[in-house]
Design a protein around this motif. Sequence first.
Motif, PDB file in Angstrom:
ATOM      1  N   LEU A 109       0.696  -1.265   0.277  1.00  0.00           N
ATOM      2  CA  LEU A 109       0.033  -0.288   0.255  1.00  0.00           C
ATOM      3  C   LEU A 109       0.893   0.706  -0.049  1.00  0.00           C
ATOM      4  O   LEU A 109       0.117   2.248  -1.022  1.00  0.00           O
ATOM      5  N   SER A 111       3.480   1.541  -1.417  1.00  0.00           N
ATOM      6  CA  SER A 111       4.288   1.697  -2.239  1.00  0.00           C
ATOM      7  C   SER A 111       3.518   2.365  -3.886  1.00  0.00           C
ATOM      8  O   SER A 111       4.218   2.908  -4.549  1.00  0.00           O
ATOM      9  N   LEU A 112       2.156   2.297  -3.455  1.00  0.00           N
ATOM     10  CA  LEU A 112       1.167   2.908  -4.132  1.00  0.00           C
ATOM     11  C   LEU A 112       1.834   4.548  -4.141  1.00  0.00           C
ATOM     12  O   LEU A 112       0.854   5.169  -5.575  1.00  0.00           O
ATOM     13  N   PHE A 117       5.692   3.116  -8.749  1.00  0.00           N
ATOM     14  CA  PHE A 117       4.938   1.739  -8.338  1.00  0.00           C
ATOM     15  C   PHE A 117       5.586   0.165  -9.943  1.00  0.00           C
ATOM     16  O   PHE A 117       4.202   0.590 -10.552  1.00  0.00           O
ATOM     17  N   TRP A 119       3.607  -3.864  -9.601  1.00  0.00           N
ATOM     18  CA  TRP A 119       3.476  -5.144  -8.653  1.00  0.00           C
ATOM     19  C   TRP A 119       4.742  -6.028  -8.940  1.00  0.00           C
ATOM     20  O   TRP A 119       5.050  -6.448  -7.069  1.00  0.00           O
ATOM     21  N   SER A 122       7.149  -4.119  -5.576  1.00  0.00           N
ATOM     22  CA  SER A 122       6.334  -4.333  -4.624  1.00  0.00           C
ATOM     23  C   SER A 122       6.084  -5.734  -3.978  1.00  0.00           C
ATOM     24  O   SER A 122       6.621  -5.250  -2.725  1.00  0.00           O
TER      25      SER A 122
END
Length: 151
Positions: A109, A111-112, A117, A119, A122
Motif C-alpha cells: 500500500l 509503495s502505491l 510503482f 507490482w 512491491s
Amino acid sequence: MHIKSQKDFWSGLMFVAVGVGFAWGATEYSFGSSARPGPGYFPFGLGILLAILGGMVLFKALTIETHDGEPVGAFAWRPLFVILGSVALFGVLLPRVGMLIALPLLVVLSSLASDEFTWKGSLINAVVLTALSWVVFIKGLSLTIPLLPGA
C-alpha cells in the motif's frame, strides 16, 4: 544572510527540529551508562546526530551557491496521505491479523504512493522485508509479535 538552496535549507531545518525534538524527548527516560545504556541513551544520541546532520545541511544551504536556488516544489499531498494511511492501517492490523499479513500489506500500500510503482517490485520488497523482520524481531530479539491471526 542569503539562502542559496531552498531545498537544503528547509530539509536541514527539518532535520534539526526533529533531532532536537527526539533528543529532548529522550531526556525523560533513564540514560544508564555506556556499559549498560538505558532506554533514553539511543534516542538521545540519534537525535543529536540528526540535529548535527541538519546543521551541516543548513550550512551548505547558506554557503554553497546553486545555479537556480533550488526552489522547493509543490507539496506532494497524495503520497503523504497514502503513506500515513498505510502506517496507521498497519498499526491497527498488526495485533489482529499478525505480521505475515500486516507487513506485506503495509509495503504494497505504501509503495502505491510512488510514481515508479510496479507490482513485481512491491511484492519482492514485501517478501524480503517480511522475512528480514521475522528474522530480526522474532528470532533475533525474541519479541512477542503475532505472526498470524489468533497466534
